[in-house]
Scaffold this motif. Structure first.
Motif, PDB file in Angstrom:
ATOM      1  N   ARG A 118      -9.267  -8.307   1.378  1.00 46.13           N
ATOM      2  CA  ARG A 118      -8.355  -7.941   2.461  1.00 46.13           C
ATOM      3  C   ARG A 118      -7.998  -6.461   2.461  1.00 46.13           C
ATOM      4  O   ARG A 118      -7.295  -5.994   3.362  1.00 46.13           O
ATOM      5  CB  ARG A 118      -7.083  -8.773   2.364  1.00 46.13           C
ATOM      6  CG  ARG A 118      -7.320 -10.269   2.556  1.00 46.13           C
ATOM      7  CD  ARG A 118      -6.002 -11.024   2.512  1.00 46.13           C
ATOM      8  NE  ARG A 118      -6.200 -12.454   2.729  1.00 46.13           N
ATOM      9  CZ  ARG A 118      -5.212 -13.347   2.738  1.00 46.13           C
ATOM     10  NH1 ARG A 118      -3.953 -12.948   2.535  1.00 46.13           N
ATOM     11  NH2 ARG A 118      -5.480 -14.622   2.934  1.00 46.13           N
ATOM     12  N   SER A 119      -8.459  -5.714   1.475  1.00 46.66           N
ATOM     13  CA  SER A 119      -8.109  -4.296   1.367  1.00 46.66           C
ATOM     14  C   SER A 119      -9.358  -3.445   1.525  1.00 46.66           C
ATOM     15  O   SER A 119     -10.486  -3.907   1.321  1.00 46.66           O
ATOM     16  CB  SER A 119      -7.443  -4.009   0.023  1.00 46.66           C
ATOM     17  OG  SER A 119      -6.283  -4.807  -0.152  1.00 46.66           O
ATOM     18  N   LYS A 123      -8.433   0.777  -2.993  1.00 45.78           N
ATOM     19  CA  LYS A 123      -7.800  -0.482  -3.383  1.00 45.78           C
ATOM     20  C   LYS A 123      -8.800  -1.627  -3.298  1.00 45.78           C
ATOM     21  O   LYS A 123      -8.837  -2.508  -4.172  1.00 45.78           O
ATOM     22  CB  LYS A 123      -6.593  -0.765  -2.496  1.00 45.78           C
ATOM     23  CG  LYS A 123      -5.804  -1.993  -2.922  1.00 45.78           C
ATOM     24  CD  LYS A 123      -4.565  -2.191  -2.068  1.00 45.78           C
ATOM     25  CE  LYS A 123      -3.784  -3.418  -2.529  1.00 45.78           C
ATOM     26  NZ  LYS A 123      -2.579  -3.650  -1.682  1.00 45.78           N
ATOM     27  N   GLY A 124      -9.625  -1.625  -2.249  1.00 52.36           N
ATOM     28  CA  GLY A 124     -10.654  -2.650  -2.134  1.00 52.36           C
ATOM     29  C   GLY A 124     -11.671  -2.565  -3.255  1.00 52.36           C
ATOM     30  O   GLY A 124     -12.125  -3.589  -3.786  1.00 52.36           O
TER      31      GLY A 124
END
Length: 322
Positions: A118-119, A123-124
């Motif tokens: 979801r990022s 961050k992903g």
């Protein structure tokens, strides 16, 4: 003898191997006479690389014999001290070089990496790496102990060679020898990569696989480990948590304090060479993908891993895919 030692069942309590093997483990174990050859230490160093035993560090000179005059007996009393086993906590994740050469490596990576998150951005990337750690731990258990596998395949190769020599007209024996030889070659490559990383030494290109050299580096690192310290009162502390806390407190006394600057520095009044306008514009330009790749691939794979346990070898091996 070495194959027999590798097959021993080790008891729970610590035990010692104290015997005159008439064998050497390192090129420097013999002074005078014929130089130690690679064939003399191959079996011994391969057994030591299995990690089934640790070589104890000596604090006294080595003992020797002379062909003309007896200098000193090599049978003497010794005192051995051992530290109590303690809980060192959760073992941190570490990426191993030899995974890259496994046939299922890329598929394991892609199965985890291609799952949606979801990022985005860093961050992903962080979430994907954290998720990938669990899959690589499972993958490592599936791969197994590469050192033990290497020793087993080596023994099977020797048996296949003897069987083929005893039956030169049997095509089945010859095919079996060829198949085991290919399997041994693959295991030897994986073991070589593992020993390179474990020794934390660069490969010396001398025309062989330098297994003995890497084993010597591993042995030296074991001897350099700090497992205890002595207090100001002369008390010896060997408990792992106390040793860790002692060194953390020591370095925090130097690097863990915060102090405001005592003098205000005006950077605009500093003298010396300054960047030109063209240099400033060049530094302000966004990085290209080509420059990022050049910077990443210029980092040696032997460098230490980051806090997440991944090293540049991982990103180099999966650059096109991820």
């Amino acid at each position: 003898m070495w194959h027999g030692l590798s097959c021993l069942n080790f008891p729970i309590k610590p035990w010692l191997i104290m015997e005159d093997f008439n064998a050497v483990f390192d090129f420097g174990d013999r002074s005078g006479g014929n130089q130690v050859s690679k064939n003399e230490i191959e079996d011994a160093t391969n057994w030591a690389a299995l990690g089934l035993a640790d070589s104890l560090q000596r604090f006294e000179p080595s003992f020797t014999w002379s062909t003309t005059k007896r200098l000193m007996t090599d049978h003497c009393s010794c005192i051995v001290s051992s530290a109590k086993a303690s809980d060192i906590g959760i073992k941190p994740f570490k990426f191993f070089y030899f995974w890259v050469h496994h046939k299922d490596y890329k598929q394991v990576i892609l199965d985890s990496w291609n799952k949606l998150v979801r990022s985005n951005g860093l961050k992903g990337l962080f979430i994907k790496c954290m998720r990938l750690k669990h899959q690589l731990r499972i993958f490592n258990k599936k791969v197994g102990d590469i050192e033990v596998q290497h020793a087993e395949v080596k023994a099977r190769l020797q048996e296949a060679k003897l069987a083929a020599q005893a039956n030169p007209g049997d095509l089945g024996k010859l095919e079996e020898e060829k198949r085991v030889a290919m399997e041994f070659s693959d295991k030897e490559k994986l073991l070589h990569r593992f020993l390179v990383q474990r020794s934390k030494a660069n490969w010396l290109k001398k025309g062989d696989d330098n297994t003995a050299y890497f084993c010597a580096c591993i042995k030296k690192r074991r001897e350099n480990r700090i497992v205890h310290f002595t207090t100001e009162k002369g008390q010896l502390v060997e408990e792992y948590p106390k040793v860790v806390k002692h060194f953390i407190n020591h370095f925090q006394s130097y690097m863990g304090s915060h102090h405001l600057p005592t003098v205000n520095v005006n950077i605009f009044n500093l003298k010396g060479n300054k960047l030109s306008l063209d240099m400033k514009l060049a530094l302000s330009k966004p990085f290209s993908k080509k420059e990022i790749k050049m910077a990443l691939f210029s980092i040696p794979s032997s460098n230490r891993t980051g806090p997440d346990g991944f090293n540049t070898e991982f990103f180099k091996s999966m650059w096109r895919e991820i």
